[in-house]
Motif scaffolding. Sequence first.
Motif, short mmCIF file in Angstrom:
data_model
loop_
_atom_site.label_atom_id
_atom_site.label_comp_id
_atom_site.label_asym_id
_atom_site.label_seq_id
_atom_site.Cartn_x
_atom_site.Cartn_y
_atom_site.Cartn_z
N LEU A 60 44.33 -24.11 17.71
CA LEU A 60 44.44 -24.02 19.16
C LEU A 60 43.08 -23.89 19.84
CD1 LEU A 60 47.53 -21.70 19.73
CD2 LEU A 60 47.32 -24.12 20.36
N HIS A 61 42.92 -24.66 20.90
CA HIS A 61 41.71 -24.64 21.70
C HIS A 61 42.03 -25.21 23.08
CE1 HIS A 61 41.83 -28.66 19.90
NE2 HIS A 61 41.12 -29.07 20.96
N ARG A 62 41.06 -25.13 24.00
CA ARG A 62 41.25 -25.72 25.32
C ARG A 62 39.91 -26.16 25.89
NH1 ARG A 62 43.03 -20.55 29.06
NH2 ARG A 62 41.23 -19.25 28.60
N HIS A 63 40.00 -27.02 26.93
CA HIS A 63 38.83 -27.57 27.59
C HIS A 63 39.00 -27.43 29.11
CE1 HIS A 63 38.31 -29.58 23.70
NE2 HIS A 63 39.54 -30.03 23.84
N PRO A 64 37.90 -27.42 29.85
CA PRO A 64 38.00 -27.35 31.31
C PRO A 64 38.24 -28.73 31.95
CG PRO A 64 35.71 -27.22 30.68
CD PRO A 64 36.52 -27.23 29.41
N TYR A 65 38.60 -29.71 31.16
CA TYR A 65 38.89 -31.07 31.61
C TYR A 65 40.06 -31.59 30.78
CZ TYR A 65 35.85 -31.47 27.56
OH TYR A 65 35.28 -31.30 26.33
N SER A 66 40.64 -32.71 31.19
CA SER A 66 41.77 -33.27 30.45
C SER A 66 41.29 -33.93 29.16
CB SER A 66 42.52 -34.29 31.31
OG SER A 66 41.69 -35.40 31.57
N GLU A 67 42.24 -34.06 28.23
CA GLU A 67 41.98 -34.77 26.97
C GLU A 67 43.12 -35.74 26.74
OE1 GLU A 67 41.01 -33.95 22.23
OE2 GLU A 67 41.37 -32.26 23.57
N THR A 68 42.80 -36.95 26.35
CA THR A 68 43.80 -38.00 26.10
C THR A 68 43.70 -38.42 24.65
OG1 THR A 68 43.56 -38.78 28.38
CG2 THR A 68 44.58 -40.29 26.80
N TRP A 69 44.85 -38.50 23.98
CA TRP A 69 44.90 -38.94 22.58
C TRP A 69 45.52 -40.32 22.50
CZ3 TRP A 69 47.02 -33.92 23.54
CH2 TRP A 69 46.21 -32.86 23.12
N VAL A 70 44.96 -41.15 21.64
CA VAL A 70 45.53 -42.46 21.33
C VAL A 70 45.66 -42.51 19.82
CG1 VAL A 70 45.28 -44.96 21.48
CG2 VAL A 70 44.35 -43.50 23.31
N VAL A 71 46.90 -42.59 19.33
CA VAL A 71 47.14 -42.65 17.89
C VAL A 71 47.01 -44.11 17.45
CG1 VAL A 71 48.74 -42.19 16.01
CG2 VAL A 71 48.65 -40.63 17.97
N LEU A 72 46.11 -44.36 16.52
CA LEU A 72 45.89 -45.70 16.00
C LEU A 72 46.71 -45.96 14.74
CD1 LEU A 72 42.00 -45.73 16.38
CD2 LEU A 72 43.69 -46.68 17.97
N GLU A 73 46.86 -44.91 13.93
CA GLU A 73 47.56 -45.05 12.65
C GLU A 73 48.07 -43.68 12.25
OE1 GLU A 73 46.19 -45.84 8.03
OE2 GLU A 73 45.07 -46.81 9.65
N GLY A 74 49.29 -43.63 11.70
CA GLY A 74 49.84 -42.39 11.21
C GLY A 74 50.67 -41.65 12.24
N GLN A 75 50.82 -40.35 12.02
CA GLN A 75 51.66 -39.52 12.88
C GLN A 75 50.98 -38.18 13.13
OE1 GLN A 75 56.04 -39.09 12.15
NE2 GLN A 75 55.46 -36.99 11.69
N ALA A 76 51.00 -37.75 14.39
CA ALA A 76 50.42 -36.46 14.77
C ALA A 76 51.48 -35.64 15.48
CB ALA A 76 49.23 -36.66 15.69
N THR A 77 51.55 -34.36 15.13
CA THR A 77 52.32 -33.42 15.93
C THR A 77 51.32 -32.70 16.81
OG1 THR A 77 54.06 -33.18 14.28
CG2 THR A 77 53.86 -31.42 15.91
N ILE A 78 51.48 -32.89 18.11
CA ILE A 78 50.57 -32.36 19.11
C ILE A 78 51.26 -31.19 19.80
CG2 ILE A 78 49.33 -32.87 21.24
CD1 ILE A 78 49.40 -35.87 20.29
N THR A 79 50.61 -30.06 19.84
CA THR A 79 51.14 -28.88 20.52
C THR A 79 50.35 -28.68 21.80
OG1 THR A 79 51.76 -27.88 18.41
CG2 THR A 79 51.61 -26.41 20.32
N ILE A 80 51.07 -28.67 22.93
CA ILE A 80 50.45 -28.47 24.24
C ILE A 80 51.18 -27.33 24.92
CG2 ILE A 80 49.91 -29.46 26.50
CD1 ILE A 80 50.04 -32.24 25.17
N ASP A 81 50.49 -26.22 25.13
CA ASP A 81 51.05 -25.07 25.84
C ASP A 81 52.40 -24.65 25.22
OD1 ASP A 81 50.72 -23.11 27.83
OD2 ASP A 81 51.97 -24.25 29.24
N GLY A 82 52.47 -24.66 23.88
CA GLY A 82 53.68 -24.23 23.17
C GLY A 82 54.74 -25.30 22.98
N HIS A 83 54.53 -26.51 23.49
CA HIS A 83 55.49 -27.60 23.33
C HIS A 83 54.98 -28.58 22.28
CE1 HIS A 83 57.66 -26.37 26.95
NE2 HIS A 83 56.46 -26.16 27.49
N ASP A 84 55.83 -28.92 21.31
CA ASP A 84 55.46 -29.87 20.26
C ASP A 84 55.90 -31.28 20.64
OD1 ASP A 84 54.33 -27.92 18.68
OD2 ASP A 84 56.14 -27.61 17.48
N LEU A 85 54.96 -32.23 20.48
CA LEU A 85 55.23 -33.64 20.70
C LEU A 85 54.85 -34.39 19.43
CD1 LEU A 85 53.26 -33.98 24.07
CD2 LEU A 85 55.72 -33.58 23.82
#
Length: 130
Positions: A60-85
């Motif tokens: 867990l970490h955070r930034h003072p700006y937005s972050e955008t993820w683009v998945v090119l290959e595979g699978q990621a479980t992304i947790t944002i503010d306690g919500h899993d995507l």
Amino acid sequence: MNDPGEAEALRDGGSTVPRVVHVSELRRPDSRTARFEGRAHGSGISFFLVDADPGHGPGLHRHPYSETWVVLEGQATITIDGHDLVAEADDCAVVPAGLWHSFVNSGSGALRMICIHASDVMVQEGFPPP
């Protein structure tokens, strides 16, 4: 510029010659993940080019700006503010500025993903960057 030899970009009152930045220049010796901080290259964004094995990813970490993820290959479980995507190849996800987040390779193979930081330098609170 009429002469191709004059292909220089003006930046910060000086000049730099445009060039390709090789990913190998952006990797630390102990990591397959590459870190690009835009300011050093005249860019307004920064990014990680992630290459992670199953079960790996930042805490867990955070930034003072937005972050955008683009998945090119595979699978990621992304947790944002306690919500899993769950995001797979060709999926994108965005975390707004200031929210705690993390991701992990939740697939069975390599995760290749671009993590785009809306800043020319990376600023992070929490888990140290890869």
